[in-house]
Design a protein around this motif. Structure first.
Motif: not given
Length: 256
Positions: A131-156
């Protein structure tokens, strides 16, 4: 023309087999190693469909993330769970697996997920490279979910934690990283606000909730980038045909 062993040795240079977890089964799973490679198919899982896809493309080597044979086999049923193995043998396919050794390589699937979120100061979550641990630009959990939904193609994608809570540091372990309490503890001790993985054990989900935000992006969704990563890695080494499976999808039915 390169042999299966030469391709295996090349992979060993950036994802050493001796770095794999002790329970794992990596390297040449099927074949002598001496076969000349006519083409390579990349995928997460070796199934009978992937074998047929490789054959249709003129490839005789499949490189998968998950091992075709993971545990000891006592029986082989050509119409059962061993169908892929039987088809691969019948078609003369060689198979290489890069599993937990690939999870620990530089530029792993976990790193790619974090990079999608603008990760900075990326480091391993554990001493042995899981695994990895990292800092990211501040973002809400909702926004991260939206980004990774697009990245993975998984809306669930599933989350545990307030949707407007802000994340500035995260841990990512692709695959089944939510099934190991020690990994979750490392993320909490490392100051992560959010832990992202492909699946969580129910009791650990209950234990961790409230201590750290959690996000489950599906096992397949967290590792589907394996084919992209391996394509880029193998291209300089192998001048022949390399195909990323175009028929492989999540094992789950797509929800409408």
């Amino acid at each position: 023309m390169a042999t299966v062993k030469q391709i295996r040795d090349y992979i060993n240079g950036f994802a050493p087999e001796d770095s794999a977890e002790s329970y794992d089964n990596v390297g040449i799973i099927l074949g002598s190693g001496q076969e000349e490679v006519t083409g390579i198919l990349l995928c997460v899982d070796v199934t009978a469909e992937r074998v047929a896809e490789a054959e249709a493309a003129g490839a005789n080597l499949i490189i998968s993330h998950h091992p075709l044979i993971f545990e000891g086999l006592k029986k082989i049923n050509p119409q059962g769970s061993e169908k892929a193995l039987c088809e691969a043998v019948k078609k003369g396919m060689a198979v290489i697996a890069a599993h937990t050794n690939a999870d620990k390589m530089q530029g792993s699937m976990s790193e790619l997920i974090a990079a999608e979120l603008g990760a900075e100061k990326v480091g391993p979550l554990t001493e042995d490279g899981i695994g990895i641990i990292a800092d990211i630009p501040r973002a809400t959990l909702k926004r991260i979910k939206e980004k990774l939904s697009a990245f993975t193609g998984d809306g669930q994608i599933k989350t545990a934690g307030g949707q407007e809570n802000v994340v500035s540091r995260l841990a990512v372990v692709s695959g089944s990283g939510g099934r190991d309490r020690a990994l979750l503890e490392s993320a909490i001790d490392g100051g992560a606000d959010l832990y992202i993985s492909g699946e969580f054990r129910h009791d650990l989900l209950l234990w961790a909730k409230g201590k750290i935000m959690l996000m489950e992006i599906s096992h397949y969704g967290s590792e589907k980038s394996f084919s992209d990563i391996m394509f880029d890695r193998l291209k300089p080494c192998f001048g022949g045909k390399i195909i990323k499976s175009v028929t492989e999808t999540s094992p789950y039915d797509k929800e409408m």
